[in-house]
Design a protein around this motif. Structure first.
Motif, PDB file in Angstrom:
ATOM      1  N   TYR A  50     105.587  -2.409  96.121  1.00 55.29           N
ATOM      2  CA  TYR A  50     106.394  -3.411  96.188  1.00 55.29           C
ATOM      3  C   TYR A  50     106.317  -3.369  94.908  1.00 55.29           C
ATOM      4  CZ  TYR A  50     108.155  -8.013  95.805  1.00 55.29           C
ATOM      5  OH  TYR A  50     108.908  -8.950  95.732  1.00 55.29           O
ATOM      6  N   ILE A  51     105.985  -2.832  93.270  1.00 56.47           N
ATOM      7  CA  ILE A  51     106.508  -3.423  92.287  1.00 56.47           C
ATOM      8  C   ILE A  51     107.270  -2.076  92.047  1.00 56.47           C
ATOM      9  CG2 ILE A  51     105.799  -2.799  89.990  1.00 56.47           C
ATOM     10  CD1 ILE A  51     103.690  -4.174  90.740  1.00 56.47           C
ATOM     11  N   PHE A  52     106.820  -0.693  92.731  1.00 55.97           N
ATOM     12  CA  PHE A  52     108.177   0.568  91.970  1.00 55.97           C
ATOM     13  C   PHE A  52     109.448   0.023  92.897  1.00 55.97           C
ATOM     14  CE2 PHE A  52     109.616   4.905  93.825  1.00 55.97           C
ATOM     15  CZ  PHE A  52     110.037   5.292  92.365  1.00 55.97           C
ATOM     16  N   ASP A  53     109.034  -0.143  94.187  1.00 54.95           N
ATOM     17  CA  ASP A  53     110.441  -0.527  95.393  1.00 54.95           C
ATOM     18  C   ASP A  53     111.228  -1.354  94.437  1.00 54.95           C
ATOM     19  OD1 ASP A  53     109.379   1.364  96.907  1.00 54.95           O
ATOM     20  OD2 ASP A  53     108.717   0.214  98.261  1.00 54.95           O
ATOM     21  N   VAL A  54     110.678  -2.241  94.258  1.00 55.12           N
ATOM     22  CA  VAL A  54     111.900  -3.410  93.828  1.00 55.12           C
ATOM     23  C   VAL A  54     112.265  -3.030  92.261  1.00 55.12           C
ATOM     24  CG1 VAL A  54     111.408  -6.261  92.728  1.00 55.12           C
ATOM     25  CG2 VAL A  54     110.374  -5.844  94.452  1.00 55.12           C
ATOM     26  N   SER A  55     111.809  -2.734  91.547  1.00 52.65           N
ATOM     27  CA  SER A  55     111.852  -2.359  90.040  1.00 52.65           C
ATOM     28  C   SER A  55     111.736  -1.347  89.459  1.00 52.65           C
ATOM     29  CB  SER A  55     111.464  -3.319  89.113  1.00 52.65           C
ATOM     30  OG  SER A  55     109.844  -3.034  89.315  1.00 52.65           O
ATOM     31  N   GLY A  56     111.645  -0.125  90.302  1.00 47.03           N
ATOM     32  CA  GLY A  56     111.679   0.916  89.324  1.00 47.03           C
ATOM     33  C   GLY A  56     112.092   2.236  89.011  1.00 47.03           C
ATOM     34  N   VAL A  57     113.722   1.673  89.726  1.00 46.20           N
ATOM     35  CA  VAL A  57     114.743   2.379  88.488  1.00 46.20           C
ATOM     36  C   VAL A  57     114.307   1.754  87.434  1.00 46.20           C
ATOM     37  CG1 VAL A  57     117.166   2.581  88.757  1.00 46.20           C
ATOM     38  CG2 VAL A  57     116.270   2.825  90.690  1.00 46.20           C
ATOM     39  N   TRP A  58     114.683   0.700  87.311  1.00 46.90           N
ATOM     40  CA  TRP A  58     114.368  -0.339  85.659  1.00 46.90           C
ATOM     41  C   TRP A  58     112.760   0.469  84.808  1.00 46.90           C
ATOM     42  CZ3 TRP A  58     118.746  -1.851  84.151  1.00 46.90           C
ATOM     43  CH2 TRP A  58     119.522  -2.491  84.671  1.00 46.90           C
ATOM     44  N   LEU A  59     111.840   0.162  85.584  1.00 48.34           N
ATOM     45  CA  LEU A  59     110.850   1.055  85.206  1.00 48.34           C
ATOM     46  C   LEU A  59     111.206   2.332  84.674  1.00 48.34           C
ATOM     47  CD1 LEU A  59     107.641  -0.486  87.006  1.00 48.34           C
ATOM     48  CD2 LEU A  59     108.720  -0.940  84.838  1.00 48.34           C
TER      49      LEU A  59
ATOM     50  N   THR B  10     113.655   4.029  84.178  1.00 50.37           N
ATOM     51  CA  THR B  10     114.694   4.035  82.660  1.00 50.37           C
ATOM     52  C   THR B  10     114.113   3.508  81.509  1.00 50.37           C
ATOM     53  OG1 THR B  10     116.644   3.482  84.799  1.00 50.37           O
ATOM     54  CG2 THR B  10     116.421   2.565  81.497  1.00 50.37           C
ATOM     55  N   LEU B  11     113.578   2.335  80.886  1.00 51.57           N
ATOM     56  CA  LEU B  11     112.854   2.163  80.543  1.00 51.57           C
ATOM     57  C   LEU B  11     111.441   2.869  80.024  1.00 51.57           C
ATOM     58  CD1 LEU B  11     112.486  -0.290  78.416  1.00 51.57           C
ATOM     59  CD2 LEU B  11     110.611  -1.201  79.978  1.00 51.57           C
TER      60      LEU B  11
END
Length: 174
Positions: free
Chosen positions: A71-80, A82-83
């Motif tokens: 869930y964490i990866f699906d929701v904010s994987g691209v941002w994570l 990138t960061l």
């Protein structure tokens, strides 16, 4: 001599010659190999050995952590991604181009842990696609743990070799 100088003489602030850095490395890799996808190793062993309620608890714990990770990866994987890429790039530049030893030390801890995070994500996807049976789940968790330990051994070897190089070069040049 003031207290500030005394403290900094007592505690060596260079990373690779500091005992606290090596304790942190040991704790980091010990924890990483004990907690596989958020599930403790002793829980896996107990479920395989005892069965019954321990198996049900393991399967529940795996389901919870796999769903949470995905869930964490699906929701904010691209941002994570990138960061983390930015931070690792910044640490690499500060450490190895500009020669800041603290950034080198943090990079040599953070980069392999990012590989462990990707490994956990891969195994979480694999576990989610399977039927939840104790044999297959335990086998995958133990295989993931083995790969984490391999990454840890290589990381500790590289970090210690780089640390020895840094300490010897500072001793000879400094």
């Amino acid at each position: 001599m003031d207290w500030y100088s005394t403290i900094f003489e007592l505690i060596d602030m260079r990373s690779f010659s500091n005992l606290w850095f090596w304790i942190a490395v040991a704790v980091l890799w010990s924890s990483a190999s004990h907690w596989v996808i958020g599930v403790p190793y002793d829980m896996i062993q107990r479920a395989r050995r005892v069965g019954g309620q321990a198996e049900a608890d393991l399967l529940d714990m795996v389901r919870i952590h796999v769903n949470r990770t995905l869930y964490i990866f699906d929701v904010s994987g691209v941002w994570l991604l990138t960061l983390v890429s930015f931070l690792l790039s910044a640490l690499a530049m500060l450490g190895f181009y500009y020669g800041i030893e603290f950034a080198q030390a943090v990079f040599l801890m953070a980069f392999p842990m990012s590989l462990v995070a990707l490994l956990n994500l891969s195994f979480a996807r694999r576990i989610q696609s399977l039927e939840p049976r104790i044999e297959t789940v335990a086998k995958l968790l133990l295989r993931c743990r083995f790969y984490v330990q391999l990454i840890g051994m290589v990381s500790i070897l590289v970090t210690s070799m780089w640390g020895m190089y840094q300490n010897l070069s500072i001793g000879v040049l400094g």
